[in-house]
Design a protein around this motif. Structure first.
Motif, PDB file in Angstrom:
ATOM      1  N   MET A  72       0.826  -1.211   0.000  1.00  0.00           N
ATOM      2  CA  MET A  72       0.000   0.000   0.000  1.00  0.00           C
ATOM      3  C   MET A  72       0.860   1.260   0.000  1.00  0.00           C
ATOM      4  O   MET A  72       0.591   2.206   0.727  1.00  0.00           O
ATOM      5  CB  MET A  72      -0.942  -0.021   1.211  1.00  0.00           C
ATOM      6  CG  MET A  72      -1.951  -1.152   1.190  1.00  0.00           C
ATOM      7  SD  MET A  72      -3.055  -1.145  -0.230  1.00  0.00           S
ATOM      8  CE  MET A  72      -3.991   0.330   0.065  1.00  0.00           C
ATOM      9  N   PHE A  73       1.907   1.302  -0.818  1.00  0.00           N
ATOM     10  CA  PHE A  73       2.732   2.506  -0.917  1.00  0.00           C
ATOM     11  C   PHE A  73       1.984   3.645  -1.599  1.00  0.00           C
ATOM     12  O   PHE A  73       2.237   4.804  -1.327  1.00  0.00           O
ATOM     13  CB  PHE A  73       4.031   2.232  -1.681  1.00  0.00           C
ATOM     14  CG  PHE A  73       4.983   1.303  -0.968  1.00  0.00           C
ATOM     15  CD1 PHE A  73       5.182   1.394   0.405  1.00  0.00           C
ATOM     16  CD2 PHE A  73       5.693   0.355  -1.668  1.00  0.00           C
ATOM     17  CE1 PHE A  73       6.059   0.549   1.059  1.00  0.00           C
ATOM     18  CE2 PHE A  73       6.581  -0.487  -1.022  1.00  0.00           C
ATOM     19  CZ  PHE A  73       6.766  -0.393   0.351  1.00  0.00           C
ATOM     20  N   GLY A  74       1.076   3.303  -2.520  1.00  0.00           N
ATOM     21  CA  GLY A  74       0.315   4.316  -3.247  1.00  0.00           C
ATOM     22  C   GLY A  74      -1.157   4.234  -2.895  1.00  0.00           C
ATOM     23  O   GLY A  74      -1.706   3.142  -2.764  1.00  0.00           O
ATOM     24  N   ALA A  92       2.718   1.576  -6.329  1.00  0.00           N
ATOM     25  CA  ALA A  92       3.726   2.634  -6.308  1.00  0.00           C
ATOM     26  C   ALA A  92       5.053   2.000  -5.904  1.00  0.00           C
ATOM     27  O   ALA A  92       5.079   1.036  -5.133  1.00  0.00           O
ATOM     28  CB  ALA A  92       3.341   3.735  -5.324  1.00  0.00           C
ATOM     29  N   GLU A  93       6.113   2.520  -6.439  1.00  0.00           N
ATOM     30  CA  GLU A  93       7.434   1.949  -6.182  1.00  0.00           C
ATOM     31  C   GLU A  93       7.833   2.066  -4.716  1.00  0.00           C
ATOM     32  O   GLU A  93       7.420   2.978  -4.018  1.00  0.00           O
ATOM     33  CB  GLU A  93       8.492   2.618  -7.062  1.00  0.00           C
ATOM     34  CG  GLU A  93       8.323   2.350  -8.549  1.00  0.00           C
ATOM     35  CD  GLU A  93       8.418   0.882  -8.951  1.00  0.00           C
ATOM     36  OE1 GLU A  93       8.921   0.043  -8.178  1.00  0.00           O
ATOM     37  OE2 GLU A  93       7.969   0.564 -10.060  1.00  0.00           O
ATOM     38  N   VAL A 153       1.136  -4.423  -6.759  1.00  0.00           N
ATOM     39  CA  VAL A 153       2.580  -4.273  -6.920  1.00  0.00           C
ATOM     40  C   VAL A 153       2.976  -3.856  -8.331  1.00  0.00           C
ATOM     41  O   VAL A 153       2.227  -4.038  -9.287  1.00  0.00           O
ATOM     42  CB  VAL A 153       3.326  -5.578  -6.566  1.00  0.00           C
ATOM     43  CG1 VAL A 153       3.294  -5.827  -5.076  1.00  0.00           C
ATOM     44  CG2 VAL A 153       2.744  -6.776  -7.320  1.00  0.00           C
ATOM     45  N   THR A 154       4.197  -3.338  -8.416  1.00  0.00           N
ATOM     46  CA  THR A 154       4.784  -2.950  -9.688  1.00  0.00           C
ATOM     47  C   THR A 154       5.632  -4.100 -10.229  1.00  0.00           C
ATOM     48  O   THR A 154       5.950  -5.056  -9.503  1.00  0.00           O
ATOM     49  CB  THR A 154       5.687  -1.716  -9.518  1.00  0.00           C
ATOM     50  OG1 THR A 154       6.809  -2.079  -8.703  1.00  0.00           O
ATOM     51  CG2 THR A 154       4.931  -0.545  -8.896  1.00  0.00           C
TER      52      THR A 154
END
Length: 155
Positions: A6-8, A13-14, A41-42
């Motif tokens: 959950m970075f973005g 998000a990276e 995920v990316t």
């Protein structure tokens, strides 16, 4: 176990996932986790995770209207990794389009059945988990697997 990143706030998000995946891999070695998947995920995060342990599935947003992962799905299929689209029917705002409705009418199906059939025929590594709240809706979802979409409909 799927590790949801959950970075973005609005999607992948990276950021490094090494620490989290390493902990899951430790649990796996202890026999407490059988399989490890990644969610939201990316491409770089998937590669990072795969250096630590075997990743069996990726779960990102994907459906008829949101196709950012087209190339990723094909790459994962080549590597034998399942792809689990979340919000396969659009999420909180169900998919709507005149094209989808017209195809559904021609096939004698619901628009949501066509959307699910499209996903099932999109790639052999797609694993669908559409939500349902009733037996009737479950039956409707299952019937989508019986729909055969022609090449022009798939396009």
């Amino acid at each position: 176990v799927n590790l949801r990143i959950m970075f973005g706030a609005l999607g992948p998000a990276e950021g490094s996932i090494e620490a989290q995946v390493t902990k899951l891999a430790e649990l796996q070695r202890k026999g407490l986790v059988r399989h490890i998947g990644l969610s939201n995920v990316t491409r770089a995060q998937i590669a990072e995770g795969r250096k630590i342990c075997k990743i069996v599935c990726v779960q990102n947003q994907y459906n008829l209207a949101h196709r950012d992962d087209d190339a990723l799905i094909d790459e994962l299929a080549r590597d034998g990794i399942a792809y689990v689209p979340f919000f396969p029917l659009g999420g909180f705002s169900p998919l709507q389009s005149s094209t989808l409705s017209n195809v559904a009418e021609r096939l004698g199906a619901t628009p949501m059945q066509v959307a699910l059939a499209w996903l099932l025929q999109r790639s052999p590594n797609i694993l669908l988990i559409p939500g349902t709240s009733s037996v009737a809706h479950l039956r409707e979802n299952l019937a989508a697997a019986e729909l055969e979409l022609s090449a022009d409909v798939l396009a």
